[in-house]
Structure formats: structure tokens, C-alpha cells
Motif scaffolding. Structure first.
Motif, short mmCIF file in Angstrom:
data_model
loop_
_atom_site.label_atom_id
_atom_site.label_comp_id
_atom_site.label_asym_id
_atom_site.label_seq_id
_atom_site.Cartn_x
_atom_site.Cartn_y
_atom_site.Cartn_z
N UNK A 39 0.82 -1.22 0.00
CA UNK A 39 0.00 0.00 0.00
C UNK A 39 0.85 1.27 0.00
N UNK A 40 2.10 1.17 0.39
CA UNK A 40 2.98 2.34 0.39
C UNK A 40 3.57 2.62 -0.99
N UNK A 41 3.41 1.68 -1.93
CA UNK A 41 3.96 1.87 -3.27
C UNK A 41 3.21 2.98 -4.01
N UNK A 42 3.94 3.85 -4.70
CA UNK A 42 3.29 4.90 -5.48
C UNK A 42 2.43 4.35 -6.62
N UNK A 43 2.70 3.14 -7.07
CA UNK A 43 1.93 2.52 -8.16
C UNK A 43 0.57 2.00 -7.69
N UNK A 44 0.38 1.89 -6.39
CA UNK A 44 -0.84 1.28 -5.86
C UNK A 44 -2.08 2.12 -6.20
N UNK A 45 -1.98 3.45 -6.13
CA UNK A 45 -3.14 4.31 -6.39
C UNK A 45 -3.66 4.11 -7.81
N UNK A 46 -2.78 4.11 -8.79
CA UNK A 46 -3.19 3.91 -10.18
C UNK A 46 -3.81 2.54 -10.40
N UNK A 114 -12.30 2.50 3.60
CA UNK A 114 -10.92 2.98 3.52
C UNK A 114 -10.83 4.38 2.91
N UNK A 115 -11.97 4.99 2.62
CA UNK A 115 -12.04 6.33 2.01
C UNK A 115 -11.32 6.38 0.66
N UNK A 116 -11.38 5.27 -0.08
CA UNK A 116 -10.66 5.18 -1.35
C UNK A 116 -11.17 6.15 -2.42
N UNK A 117 -12.47 6.43 -2.53
CA UNK A 117 -12.87 7.39 -3.56
C UNK A 117 -12.14 8.72 -3.42
N UNK A 118 -12.00 9.23 -2.20
CA UNK A 118 -11.29 10.49 -1.98
C UNK A 118 -9.81 10.37 -2.30
N UNK A 119 -9.21 9.28 -1.87
CA UNK A 119 -7.77 9.09 -2.06
C UNK A 119 -7.43 8.83 -3.53
N UNK A 120 -8.18 7.92 -4.15
CA UNK A 120 -7.84 7.44 -5.48
C UNK A 120 -8.30 8.38 -6.60
N UNK A 121 -9.48 8.95 -6.45
CA UNK A 121 -10.03 9.76 -7.54
C UNK A 121 -9.88 11.27 -7.34
N UNK A 122 -9.76 11.70 -6.10
CA UNK A 122 -9.73 13.14 -5.84
C UNK A 122 -8.42 13.61 -5.22
N UNK A 123 -7.45 12.71 -5.09
CA UNK A 123 -6.12 13.08 -4.60
C UNK A 123 -6.13 13.82 -3.29
N UNK A 124 -6.85 13.25 -2.30
CA UNK A 124 -6.97 13.92 -1.01
C UNK A 124 -5.62 14.07 -0.28
N UNK A 125 -4.64 13.32 -0.72
CA UNK A 125 -3.33 13.40 -0.08
C UNK A 125 -3.18 12.50 1.13
#
Length: 179
Positions: A39-46, A114-125
Motif C-alpha cells: 500500500x505504500x507503493x506509489x503505483x498502488x493508487x493507479x 478505507x475512504x478510497x474514492x477520496x484518495x484514489x479519484x480526488x487526490x486527497x493526499x
């Protein structure tokens, strides 16, 4: 008098094959990519973004498929000559619908917990959770993936059994052509 069709409605045929491709892609991506990426990998979000988009499409298309299936005439059931195999075929088909809907629901529940819509689609940081496996819906999602793979395997074996052992041309019913 209306006679029963010899093939499924073209919308059901198209949905069947679109869903087959989507499921193979999503199961492969989840099993061979997402599960291996920390989950810490930068490729995980994409990777999560792609998986979530395909999962949402699968859940939506499956709902459309179910409604279409309930509203259209279908070819008569083709038996195998074995009560046990006929029952297995009906159970596998029902199980496929149930497993796909449970996969979609458990994936959505995991995403929202896990609040993924905010993290994955809206770049909540905000960072991804350390481990998705700590979320109950993720455990259900993983279990359903295995169940779904087994059901897909049985479905393919059944189709091949009909096509090559029984030689009843069952596969032609789930392809395009005159009904």
C-alpha cells in the motif's frame, strides 16, 4: 403463438462476453498486481483506480444483465442426461450471479471504509490504509474472488462438456445470430 428463441437476446450475449472479459481482467489485476503491491507503493493508487473503475463497470453491467435476463425470452434449458449435472449447472449459474454481486458489494464496502474514492479519484493526499486485510469487507472480497474463479472454471468446463462431449452446440446459443 410465440416460439422460444434458439439463442439468447443479443444484449445478453454482448453483456455475457463483456462481463467475461471484465471479470478475467479484474480478477487477474486483483490477484497478480494489487495483492502483490504494498500500500505504500506509489503505483498502488493507479492500480486501485483501474480496479475500482472495472469493478464498478462489472457491478453495473451485471445489474443490467440480470434485468435484461428477467425481461427477455430465453432458449429452453439444455439437459445433460444427468440430474446431478443439470442441478450443478443451475447452481453454477446462480452462484455466478451471486458471487459477482457479492464481489461488487464487498469491493464498494472496502472502498468506502478505507475512504478510497477520496484518495484514489480526488487526490486527497491522505495515505492508503496500512493493510486492507484488516477490513472485514476486504476479507469477503478475497474469499469471493476464489469462489468466483472456481465458478468460472466450472462454467467453462460445463460449456466445453456440452460443446465437445455432448455435441449439442450449446455455445452457439451465447453468440450473435438469428434468434
Amino acid at each position: 403463438m410465440n416460439s422460444l428463441p434458439t439463442r439468447y437476446h443479443p444484449a445478453l450475449v454482448a453483456l455475457h462476453w463483456l462481463l467475461a472479459l471484465g471479470l478475467v481482467f479484474a480478477l487477474g489485476m486483483g490477484t497478480f498486481s494489487l495483492d502483490k503491491l504494498p500500500n505504500a507503493s506509489p503505483d498502488k493508487i493507479g492500480a486501485l483506480r483501474g480496479h475500482m473503475i472495472v469493478g464498478l463497470a462489472i457491478g453495473s453491467l451485471m445489474l443490467v444483465r440480470l434485468i435484461t435476463r428477467l425481461k427477455t425470452a430465453v432458449p429452453p434449458t439444455v439437459g445433460t442426461g444427468s440430474h446431478a449435472l443439470n442441478l450443478l449447472g443451475r447452481l453454477v449459474h446462480a452462484g455466478l450471479y451471486l458471487a459477482v454481486f457479492l464481489m461488487a458489494a464487498s469491493g464498494a464496502a472496502t472502498a468506502f471504509l478505507a475512504d478510497l474514492p477520496q484518495i484514489v479519484f480526488f487526490g486527497s493526499g491522505q495515505p492508503l490504509p496500512e493493510d486492507f486485510r484488516l477490513l472485514l469487507p476486504r476479507s469477503v472480497h478475497g474469499l469471493m474472488a476464489k469462489v468466483l474463479m472456481a465458478l468460472i472454471g466450472l462454467h467453462v468446463l460445463g460449456a466445453l462438456f456440452h460443446q465437445f462431449r455432448l455435441k449439442d452446440r450449446l455455445l452457439s446459443r451465447m453468440w450473435f445470430g438469428s434468434r
